[in-house]
Every structure is written in C-alpha cells, then in structure tokens.
Design an enzyme around this catalytic site. Structure first.
Site, PDB file in Angstrom:
ATOM      1  N   SER A 144      30.934  46.119  38.497  1.00 20.64           N
ATOM      2  CA  SER A 144      30.261  45.524  37.331  1.00 20.64           C
ATOM      3  C   SER A 144      28.796  45.906  37.407  1.00 20.64           C
ATOM      4  O   SER A 144      28.277  46.208  38.498  1.00 20.64           O
ATOM      5  CB  SER A 144      30.394  43.993  37.408  1.00 20.64           C
ATOM      6  OG  SER A 144      29.497  43.379  36.509  1.00 20.64           O
ATOM      7  N   TYR A 157      30.248  35.567  41.278  1.00 12.77           N
ATOM      8  CA  TYR A 157      30.612  36.856  40.677  1.00 12.77           C
ATOM      9  C   TYR A 157      29.662  37.961  41.160  1.00 12.77           C
ATOM     10  O   TYR A 157      30.096  39.041  41.573  1.00 12.77           O
ATOM     11  CB  TYR A 157      30.562  36.718  39.155  1.00 12.77           C
ATOM     12  CG  TYR A 157      31.101  37.886  38.379  1.00 12.77           C
ATOM     13  CD1 TYR A 157      32.462  37.980  38.087  1.00 12.77           C
ATOM     14  CD2 TYR A 157      30.260  38.896  37.905  1.00 12.77           C
ATOM     15  CE1 TYR A 157      32.971  39.050  37.356  1.00 12.77           C
ATOM     16  CE2 TYR A 157      30.749  39.962  37.177  1.00 12.77           C
ATOM     17  CZ  TYR A 157      32.109  40.039  36.896  1.00 12.77           C
ATOM     18  OH  TYR A 157      32.605  41.102  36.170  1.00 12.77           O
TER      19      TYR A 157
HETATM   20  N1  LIG Z   1      34.717  42.387  30.546  1.00 11.98           N
HETATM   21  C1  LIG Z   1      33.540  42.717  31.065  1.00 11.98           C
HETATM   22  O1  LIG Z   1      32.494  42.627  30.408  1.00 11.98           O
HETATM   23  C2  LIG Z   1      33.466  43.224  32.474  1.00 11.98           C
HETATM   24  C3  LIG Z   1      32.289  43.831  32.881  1.00 11.98           C
HETATM   25  C4  LIG Z   1      32.189  44.312  34.162  1.00 11.98           C
HETATM   26  C5  LIG Z   1      33.252  44.196  35.027  1.00 11.98           C
HETATM   27  N2  LIG Z   1      34.388  43.592  34.596  1.00 11.98           N
HETATM   28  C6  LIG Z   1      35.479  43.485  35.575  1.00 11.98           C
HETATM   29  O2  LIG Z   1      36.631  44.102  35.041  1.00 11.98           O
HETATM   30  C7  LIG Z   1      37.773  43.548  35.671  1.00 11.98           C
HETATM   31  C8  LIG Z   1      38.798  43.235  34.605  1.00 11.98           C
HETATM   32  O3  LIG Z   1      38.274  42.246  33.741  1.00 11.98           O
HETATM   33  P1  LIG Z   1      38.533  42.210  32.175  1.00 11.98           P
HETATM   34  O4  LIG Z   1      37.217  42.084  31.516  1.00 11.98           O
HETATM   35  O5  LIG Z   1      39.448  43.286  31.769  1.00 11.98           O
HETATM   36  O6  LIG Z   1      39.200  40.757  32.052  1.00 11.98           O
HETATM   37  P2  LIG Z   1      40.657  40.269  31.668  1.00 11.98           P
HETATM   38  O7  LIG Z   1      40.583  38.788  31.785  1.00 11.98           O
HETATM   39  O8  LIG Z   1      41.098  40.889  30.398  1.00 11.98           O
HETATM   40  O9  LIG Z   1      41.558  40.867  32.831  1.00 11.98           O
HETATM   41  C9  LIG Z   1      41.611  40.311  34.121  1.00 11.98           C
HETATM   42  C10 LIG Z   1      42.947  40.649  34.712  1.00 11.98           C
HETATM   43  O10 LIG Z   1      43.000  40.081  36.029  1.00 11.98           O
HETATM   44  C11 LIG Z   1      44.185  39.315  36.122  1.00 11.98           C
HETATM   45  N3  LIG Z   1      44.043  38.264  37.108  1.00 11.98           N
HETATM   46  C12 LIG Z   1      43.213  37.197  37.118  1.00 11.98           C
HETATM   47  N4  LIG Z   1      43.441  36.443  38.200  1.00 11.98           N
HETATM   48  C13 LIG Z   1      44.425  37.052  38.898  1.00 11.98           C
HETATM   49  C14 LIG Z   1      45.097  36.764  40.103  1.00 11.98           C
HETATM   50  N5  LIG Z   1      44.822  35.673  40.837  1.00 11.98           N
HETATM   51  N6  LIG Z   1      46.065  37.612  40.512  1.00 11.98           N
HETATM   52  C15 LIG Z   1      46.396  38.700  39.783  1.00 11.98           C
HETATM   53  N7  LIG Z   1      45.781  39.025  38.644  1.00 11.98           N
HETATM   54  C16 LIG Z   1      44.809  38.205  38.210  1.00 11.98           C
HETATM   55  C17 LIG Z   1      44.427  38.793  34.718  1.00 11.98           C
HETATM   56  O11 LIG Z   1      45.753  38.324  34.550  1.00 11.98           O
HETATM   57  C18 LIG Z   1      44.110  40.041  33.924  1.00 11.98           C
HETATM   58  O12 LIG Z   1      45.204  40.925  33.943  1.00 11.98           O
HETATM   59  C19 LIG Z   1      37.288  42.328  36.461  1.00 11.98           C
HETATM   60  O13 LIG Z   1      37.187  42.655  37.816  1.00 11.98           O
HETATM   61  C20 LIG Z   1      35.922  42.072  35.866  1.00 11.98           C
HETATM   62  O14 LIG Z   1      35.068  41.440  36.786  1.00 11.98           O
HETATM   63  C21 LIG Z   1      34.530  43.117  33.338  1.00 11.98           C
END
Ligand SMILES: NC(=O)c1ccc[n+]([C@@H]2O[C@H](COP(=O)([O-])OP(=O)(O)OC[C@H]3O[C@@H](n4cnc5c(N)ncnc54)[C@H](O)[C@@H]3O)[C@@H](O)[C@H]2O)c1
Length: 262
Positions: A144, A157
C-alpha cells in the site's frame, strides 16, 4: 499462448477487489487459479465458474482464513495437490480498521497484523520449497502507499504494510539465486469494498461527511484526483510474472496517482 500457461497462481483474498482482478488477469494469461477469501458461497462460486468459462483455465476455491497459519498451509497444499505446483503467490488478503490509538480495539490490531502481515510469511514459507524445487517463482505482495507513508488513525494497517515492505526485501534476498522474485505493489486508493467499508469509521474519527472523506481524505492524497483501478494493479502484478520482470526483485512499486511523490 499466455505467459502463465501451465502455471498455477494462488491469490489470497481474491473474492473481491484487487485480488479478484489479479486472479482474472492471471487466468487471462493462462494460469490455473486458487481463489481464496470470504464471501457468500453462491457469489464465490459464480466468480470461480466465470474464471473457468471466461478464460478456459481451471479454478478452485479455498475458504482458508488468513488469520490461521494451519489453514494457510492447507491453501498452498490445495494448489499443489490440485495442479501439481504453486508458481505464483499473491499475498493480497487484507482488512482495515480506522481509529485513534487510545481507542483502537486490541483484537482489531491483532487481526490486522495477522491477516495483512503474518499471513504473507506463512504462505511464503509453505510455497517456497515447491518453487525452489521447480526453479521458478513469483511472489507478489499487495502492500500500500501506507507501506511508504503514514496516515493518522491507521496504526495497525500502516505498521502491517511497512512490515510487508520489509518482508518483501528479505524474501527477495533469500531467494535471489533460486529464480524466485519477490516484490510488493503499493497502490494508493483503489475503489474496492475495503475502502468503502472504512468510510463510516473515518467520518466518525475525523467528524466529516461522506463526500468530505472522499475528497478531503482519500483523493486529497492523490495528485491525479482519481482512484487507481483494481485492473491497473492486476496488470502490474501480471507484468511482474513475465520474463521481462525477472530482474525486478525486492522492489516496492507505487501505483498511487503520485501520492508518494509529494
Ligand atoms: N483498496 C485500496 O485502496 C487499497 C490500497 C492499497 C492497498 N490495498 C490492499 O489491497 C488488498 C486487497 O484489498 P481490496 O481493496 O481489494 O479489498 P477487498 O475488501 O475488496 O478485498 C479483500 C479480500 O481479502 C479477503 N479477506 C479478508 N479477510 C480475510 C481472511 N481472514 N482470510 C482470507 N481472506 C480474507 C476478503 O474476503 C477479500 O477477498 C489488501 O491487502 C489492502 O490492504 C487496498
């Protein structure tokens, strides 16, 4: 002929958002897929089946909880047993909680460190022996912008994502002679359920309206004033799997509309 034909990709947290986009991008390049994450069984099955029908590959689903080391080992074992190898591992599962430190629930801290950081260690530990035996591997972490800079109220986080950046470098050095690369991608704000879900907490912590949170907190950080898309992150992940990326390892690659350039 896709660049991942005959290979297998395990993507943690791939039932929505960035993980699902990565799974679909890898399937489009010919990889068999191990999906993982939470979600309603019917919806997850729809995603799994559409990966198979859209791209002509095989996809299996594991409900492994990324907070549980034994289930993470089972996730990797499922990929190896079903498809004979795990060649690409994307450590992507993540959750968020927004709160001032004094009010930050201890169980939320523990869950974020377990799911966003420790799960990557457990998955790499399980997948590495097979990758080393076959002499090829790609490990990609969804870090991130918060692996490079901090924001208030996101202590767990930010700590977990900085940890992912450090783990990436260590894995890259340890596996450098095994033709296994390890890199992390650091997106700015991507409009996914994770971001949507944090809006109410941010509204409460900062005493702001929803539209203010979007413009003054989320997009305030990104000079382009646009959200990154999940597909853009997935395209970068796919590039990291290519031969052209064989010498990129230990890198932390921002894709953040200029956020961390400022
Ligand atoms: N969306 C953003 O702005 C952003 C920015 C930077 C980094 N990220 C990172 O991207 C990654 C994905 O996030 P996203 O934005 O796609 O969110 P999202 O909520 O769409 O996806 C998260 C995924 O993780 C899964 N998950 C959550 N807890 C879990 C567990 N205990 N066991 C197994 N799976 C689990 C969820 O079911 C989902 O499939 C994360 O690591 C997040 O920190 C997101």
């Amino acid at each position: 002929m896709g660049i991942l034909n005959g290979k297998t990709a395990v993507v943690t947290g791939s039932t929505s958002g960035i993980g699902l986009a990565c799974a679909r991008a890898f399937a489009g390049a010919g990889a068999n897929i191990v999906l993982n994450g939470m979600g309603a069984p019917g919806e997850v099955e729809n995603e799994r089946a559409s990966i198979e029908s859209d791209f002509g590959v095989k996809a299996v689903y594991s409900p492994a909880d990324m907070a549980k080391p034994n289930e993470i080992a089972e996730l990797i074992a499922l990929g190896e047993k079903t498809f004979s190898s795990v060649d690409v591992l994307v450590n992507n599962a993540g959750i968020q909680h927004v709160s001032p430190i004094e009010e930050f629930p201890v169980e939320k801290w523990d869950a974020i460190i377990a799911i966003n950081l420790s799960s990557a260690f457990h998955a790499i530990r399980a997948a590495a022996p097979g990758m080393k035996r076959r002499g090829w591997g790609r490990i990609i972490m969804t870090a991130s912008a918060h692996s490079l800079v901090a924001s208030p109220f996101k202590s767990a986080y930010v700590a977990a994502k900085h940890g992912i950046a450090g783990l990436t470098k260590t894995v890259a050095l340890e596996f450098a002679r095994s033709k296994i690369t390890c890199n992390c991608i650091s997106p700015g704000y991507v409009w996914t359920p994770l971001v949507e879900k944090q809006i109410p907490n941010t509204m409460a912590a900062r005493h702001m309206r929803r539209d203010q949170v979007i413009s003054e907190v989320l997009l305030a950080a990104q000079p382009t004033k646009e959200f990154v898309t999940s597909e853009q992150v997935a395209a970068l992940a796919l590039f990291l799997c290519s031969d052209d990326a064989a010498q990129i390892t230990g890198a932390n690659l921002p894709i953040d509309g200029g956020w961390t350039a400022a």
